[in-house]
Design a protein around this motif. Structure first.
Motif, PDB file in Angstrom:
ATOM      1  N   ASP A  99      12.048   3.771 -10.115  1.00 24.08           N
ATOM      2  CA  ASP A  99      12.836   2.292 -10.293  1.00 24.08           C
ATOM      3  C   ASP A  99      12.685   1.380  -9.209  1.00 24.08           C
ATOM      4  O   ASP A  99      13.169   0.420  -8.754  1.00 24.08           O
ATOM      5  CB  ASP A  99      14.371   2.360 -10.838  1.00 24.08           C
ATOM      6  CG  ASP A  99      15.070   3.011  -9.864  1.00 24.08           C
ATOM      7  OD1 ASP A  99      14.788   3.746  -8.936  1.00 24.08           O
ATOM      8  OD2 ASP A  99      16.257   2.731  -9.986  1.00 24.08           O
ATOM      9  N   LEU A 100      11.996   2.152  -7.861  1.00 26.88           N
ATOM     10  CA  LEU A 100      11.903   1.712  -6.493  1.00 26.88           C
ATOM     11  C   LEU A 100      10.672   0.767  -6.469  1.00 26.88           C
ATOM     12  O   LEU A 100       9.479   1.220  -6.869  1.00 26.88           O
ATOM     13  CB  LEU A 100      12.030   2.688  -5.431  1.00 26.88           C
ATOM     14  CG  LEU A 100      13.333   3.586  -5.247  1.00 26.88           C
ATOM     15  CD1 LEU A 100      13.210   4.638  -4.402  1.00 26.88           C
ATOM     16  CD2 LEU A 100      14.566   2.802  -4.986  1.00 26.88           C
ATOM     17  N   VAL A 101      10.894  -0.177  -5.462  1.00 24.97           N
ATOM     18  CA  VAL A 101       9.478  -0.752  -4.839  1.00 24.97           C
ATOM     19  C   VAL A 101       9.453  -0.272  -3.713  1.00 24.97           C
ATOM     20  O   VAL A 101      10.397  -0.468  -2.805  1.00 24.97           O
ATOM     21  CB  VAL A 101       9.480  -2.319  -4.927  1.00 24.97           C
ATOM     22  CG1 VAL A 101       8.057  -2.851  -4.283  1.00 24.97           C
ATOM     23  CG2 VAL A 101       9.633  -2.764  -6.677  1.00 24.97           C
ATOM     24  N   ILE A 102       8.199   0.517  -3.194  1.00 25.67           N
ATOM     25  CA  ILE A 102       8.338   0.806  -1.613  1.00 25.67           C
ATOM     26  C   ILE A 102       7.056   0.470  -1.217  1.00 25.67           C
ATOM     27  O   ILE A 102       5.845   0.306  -1.866  1.00 25.67           O
ATOM     28  CB  ILE A 102       8.272   2.305  -1.743  1.00 25.67           C
ATOM     29  CG1 ILE A 102       9.580   2.855  -2.374  1.00 25.67           C
ATOM     30  CG2 ILE A 102       7.797   2.986  -0.482  1.00 25.67           C
ATOM     31  CD1 ILE A 102       9.394   4.376  -2.359  1.00 25.67           C
ATOM     32  N   ALA A 103       6.974  -0.004  -0.003  1.00 24.40           N
ATOM     33  CA  ALA A 103       5.551  -0.509   0.549  1.00 24.40           C
ATOM     34  C   ALA A 103       5.630   0.277   1.831  1.00 24.40           C
ATOM     35  O   ALA A 103       6.416   0.660   2.576  1.00 24.40           O
ATOM     36  CB  ALA A 103       6.069  -1.921   1.090  1.00 24.40           C
ATOM     37  N   SER A 104       4.461   0.537   2.236  1.00 24.34           N
ATOM     38  CA  SER A 104       3.810   1.228   3.653  1.00 24.34           C
ATOM     39  C   SER A 104       3.305   0.319   4.599  1.00 24.34           C
ATOM     40  O   SER A 104       2.201  -0.160   3.994  1.00 24.34           O
ATOM     41  CB  SER A 104       3.045   2.202   3.176  1.00 24.34           C
ATOM     42  OG  SER A 104       2.754   2.889   4.566  1.00 24.34           O
ATOM     43  N   PRO A 141      15.846  -2.356  -6.093  1.00 24.37           N
ATOM     44  CA  PRO A 141      15.901  -1.695  -4.792  1.00 24.37           C
ATOM     45  C   PRO A 141      14.399  -1.431  -4.272  1.00 24.37           C
ATOM     46  O   PRO A 141      13.459  -1.259  -4.693  1.00 24.37           O
ATOM     47  CB  PRO A 141      16.339  -0.211  -5.363  1.00 24.37           C
ATOM     48  CG  PRO A 141      15.881  -0.329  -6.809  1.00 24.37           C
ATOM     49  CD  PRO A 141      16.074  -1.809  -7.234  1.00 24.37           C
ATOM     50  N   VAL A 142      14.426  -1.908  -2.947  1.00 25.00           N
ATOM     51  CA  VAL A 142      13.064  -2.038  -2.294  1.00 25.00           C
ATOM     52  C   VAL A 142      13.178  -1.344  -0.798  1.00 25.00           C
ATOM     53  O   VAL A 142      14.182  -1.698  -0.231  1.00 25.00           O
ATOM     54  CB  VAL A 142      12.497  -3.691  -2.109  1.00 25.00           C
ATOM     55  CG1 VAL A 142      11.132  -3.600  -1.244  1.00 25.00           C
ATOM     56  CG2 VAL A 142      12.312  -4.279  -3.371  1.00 25.00           C
ATOM     57  N   VAL A 143      12.165  -0.694  -0.606  1.00 22.30           N
ATOM     58  CA  VAL A 143      12.163  -0.116   0.989  1.00 22.30           C
ATOM     59  C   VAL A 143      10.814  -0.565   1.602  1.00 22.30           C
ATOM     60  O   VAL A 143       9.732  -0.299   0.968  1.00 22.30           O
ATOM     61  CB  VAL A 143      12.239   1.551   0.715  1.00 22.30           C
ATOM     62  CG1 VAL A 143      12.120   1.927   2.306  1.00 22.30           C
ATOM     63  CG2 VAL A 143      13.468   1.893   0.042  1.00 22.30           C
ATOM     64  N   LEU A 144      11.015  -1.196   2.627  1.00 19.32           N
ATOM     65  CA  LEU A 144       9.855  -1.515   3.562  1.00 19.32           C
ATOM     66  C   LEU A 144       9.803  -0.455   4.489  1.00 19.32           C
ATOM     67  O   LEU A 144      10.733  -0.739   5.378  1.00 19.32           O
ATOM     68  CB  LEU A 144      10.146  -2.990   4.114  1.00 19.32           C
ATOM     69  CG  LEU A 144      10.075  -4.301   3.002  1.00 19.32           C
ATOM     70  CD1 LEU A 144      10.365  -5.645   4.007  1.00 19.32           C
ATOM     71  CD2 LEU A 144       8.812  -3.994   2.107  1.00 19.32           C
ATOM     72  N   ALA A 145       8.888   0.329   4.601  1.00 17.26           N
ATOM     73  CA  ALA A 145       8.768   1.357   5.431  1.00 17.26           C
ATOM     74  C   ALA A 145       7.444   1.594   6.188  1.00 17.26           C
ATOM     75  O   ALA A 145       6.425   1.155   5.699  1.00 17.26           O
ATOM     76  CB  ALA A 145       8.790   2.773   4.804  1.00 17.26           C
ATOM     77  N   GLY A 146       7.624   1.672   7.395  1.00 15.31           N
ATOM     78  CA  GLY A 146       6.275   1.701   8.229  1.00 15.31           C
ATOM     79  C   GLY A 146       6.555   1.726   9.659  1.00 15.31           C
ATOM     80  O   GLY A 146       7.548   1.647  10.349  1.00 15.31           O
ATOM     81  N   ASP A 147       5.383   1.546  10.360  1.00 12.98           N
ATOM     82  CA  ASP A 147       5.285   1.396  11.746  1.00 12.98           C
ATOM     83  C   ASP A 147       5.307  -0.161  12.044  1.00 12.98           C
ATOM     84  O   ASP A 147       4.059  -0.670  11.557  1.00 12.98           O
ATOM     85  CB  ASP A 147       3.953   1.956  12.352  1.00 12.98           C
ATOM     86  CG  ASP A 147       3.771   1.833  14.036  1.00 12.98           C
ATOM     87  OD1 ASP A 147       4.648   1.179  14.650  1.00 12.98           O
ATOM     88  OD2 ASP A 147       2.873   2.144  14.544  1.00 12.98           O
ATOM     89  N   TRP A 148       6.387  -0.640  12.580  1.00 16.17           N
ATOM     90  CA  TRP A 148       6.644  -2.112  12.682  1.00 16.17           C
ATOM     91  C   TRP A 148       6.044  -2.533  14.045  1.00 16.17           C
ATOM     92  O   TRP A 148       5.894  -3.747  14.099  1.00 16.17           O
ATOM     93  CB  TRP A 148       8.173  -2.456  12.472  1.00 16.17           C
ATOM     94  CG  TRP A 148       8.367  -2.318  11.058  1.00 16.17           C
ATOM     95  CD1 TRP A 148       8.537  -1.266  10.367  1.00 16.17           C
ATOM     96  CD2 TRP A 148       8.923  -3.446  10.251  1.00 16.17           C
ATOM     97  NE1 TRP A 148       9.011  -1.492   9.213  1.00 16.17           N
ATOM     98  CE2 TRP A 148       9.173  -2.943   8.906  1.00 16.17           C
ATOM     99  CE3 TRP A 148       8.996  -4.993  10.299  1.00 16.17           C
ATOM    100  CZ2 TRP A 148       9.542  -3.591   7.865  1.00 16.17           C
ATOM    101  CZ3 TRP A 148       9.209  -5.700   9.291  1.00 16.17           C
ATOM    102  CH2 TRP A 148       9.743  -5.042   8.023  1.00 16.17           C
ATOM    103  N   ASN A 149       5.768  -1.652  15.212  1.00 17.37           N
ATOM    104  CA  ASN A 149       5.223  -2.193  16.269  1.00 17.37           C
ATOM    105  C   ASN A 149       6.299  -3.333  16.647  1.00 17.37           C
ATOM    106  O   ASN A 149       5.850  -4.325  17.507  1.00 17.37           O
ATOM    107  CB  ASN A 149       3.918  -2.619  16.148  1.00 17.37           C
ATOM    108  CG  ASN A 149       2.930  -1.489  16.495  1.00 17.37           C
ATOM    109  OD1 ASN A 149       3.016  -0.595  17.451  1.00 17.37           O
ATOM    110  ND2 ASN A 149       1.838  -1.396  15.838  1.00 17.37           N
TER     111      ASN A 149
END
Length: 257
Positions: A99-104, A141-149
């Motif tokens: 049920d999540l939206v996840i971004a890398s 429910p969303v997760v924005l995950a990553g190397d944001w610099n």
């Protein structure tokens, strides 16, 4: 549910460390950055042998992002940010995971400041801001995950003075990050550790790892309904100290469900 963001700094070059991490930590979702390989060179067989399912957006020698799941399959929503159909950089991938939206995401570095690279960084962040707002409008429910610099504050770097001219600390960079954060996102690491130095990256040069001269650029931002399920967050720091490791440490959040 443990969701990890991990800049692997070349998945083929770091494959033993990457597989080691999967075996030892068994995260539910793993968001990768800097694959540094074209899609046809992604180690799909090795990943499949671990039982994980993967979607990826590669680029030969540069960039590259992926989302891996331990149970079920990630359902691709989009590759690349909207707003620039001619953007050739492989920096964003987004999926449904349960049920999540996840971004890398792998945000541009932007150095040196004052060049087209810095302008591209800020333009990319503006596109991300617009897309992040659209994601919030879905009320999921969303997760924005990553190397944001992005080093958000002086507390997130070993020496603000030493890094003063770096694109990661520029006022424009920090302002763009705050604009996204203030849409209503929660910085998972700071939700768990509101004060003090928490680093996710240590350069290979000048004994940075040995001196703990690091900075925090790997972030997991949670939408309000994801933040409602927040349990814990942290950095698996010891993996940075292993032989032939990435210069980033896996950074994670755990959510209910």
């Amino acid at each position: 549910m443990k969701i990890v963001t991990y800049n692997v700094n070349g998945i083929r070059a770091r494959l033993p460390r990457f597989l080691e991490y999967i075996e030892e930590q068994k995260p539910d979702v793993l968001c990768l950055q800097e694959l540094k390989c074209a899609d046809e060179s992604f180690p799909a067989a090795e990943v499949a042998a671990t039982g994980y399912k993967a979607i990826f957006h590669g680029q030969k020698g540069f960039n590259g992002v992926a989302i891996l799941t331990r149970d079920g399959e990630p359902v691709l929503r989009r590759m690349g940010l909207p707003g620039d159909p001619d953007d050739t950089h492989s920096r964003y991938i987004e999926a449904e995971v349960g049920d999540l939206v996840i971004a890398s995401l792998y945000l541009p570095n932007g150095n040196p400041v004052g060049t087209e690279k810095f302008a591209y960084k800020l333009a990319w962040m503006e596109r991300l801001r617009e897309h992040a707002l659209a994601l919030l409008a879905e009320e999921r429910p969303v997760v924005l995950a990553g190397d944001w610099n992005v080093v958000p504050t002086d507390e997130d770097v070993f020496s603000p003075k030493a890094m003063a001219h770096d694109a990661l600390l520029q006022p424009e960079t920090r302002a763009a990050y705050r604009t996204i954060l203030h849409q209503g996102w929660t910085d998972a690491i700071r939700a768990r550790h509101p004060e003090g130095a928490i680093y996710t990256f240590w350069d290979y040069t000048a004994g940075c790892w040995q001196r703990d001269a690091g900075f925090r650029i790997d972030h997991l931002l949670l939408s309000p309904s994801a933040a409602d399920r927040f349990l814990d967050a942290g950095v698996d720091k010891e993996y940075r100290g292993r032989e032939k490791a990435s210069d980033h440490a896996p950074t994670w959040v755990t959510l209910e469900g």
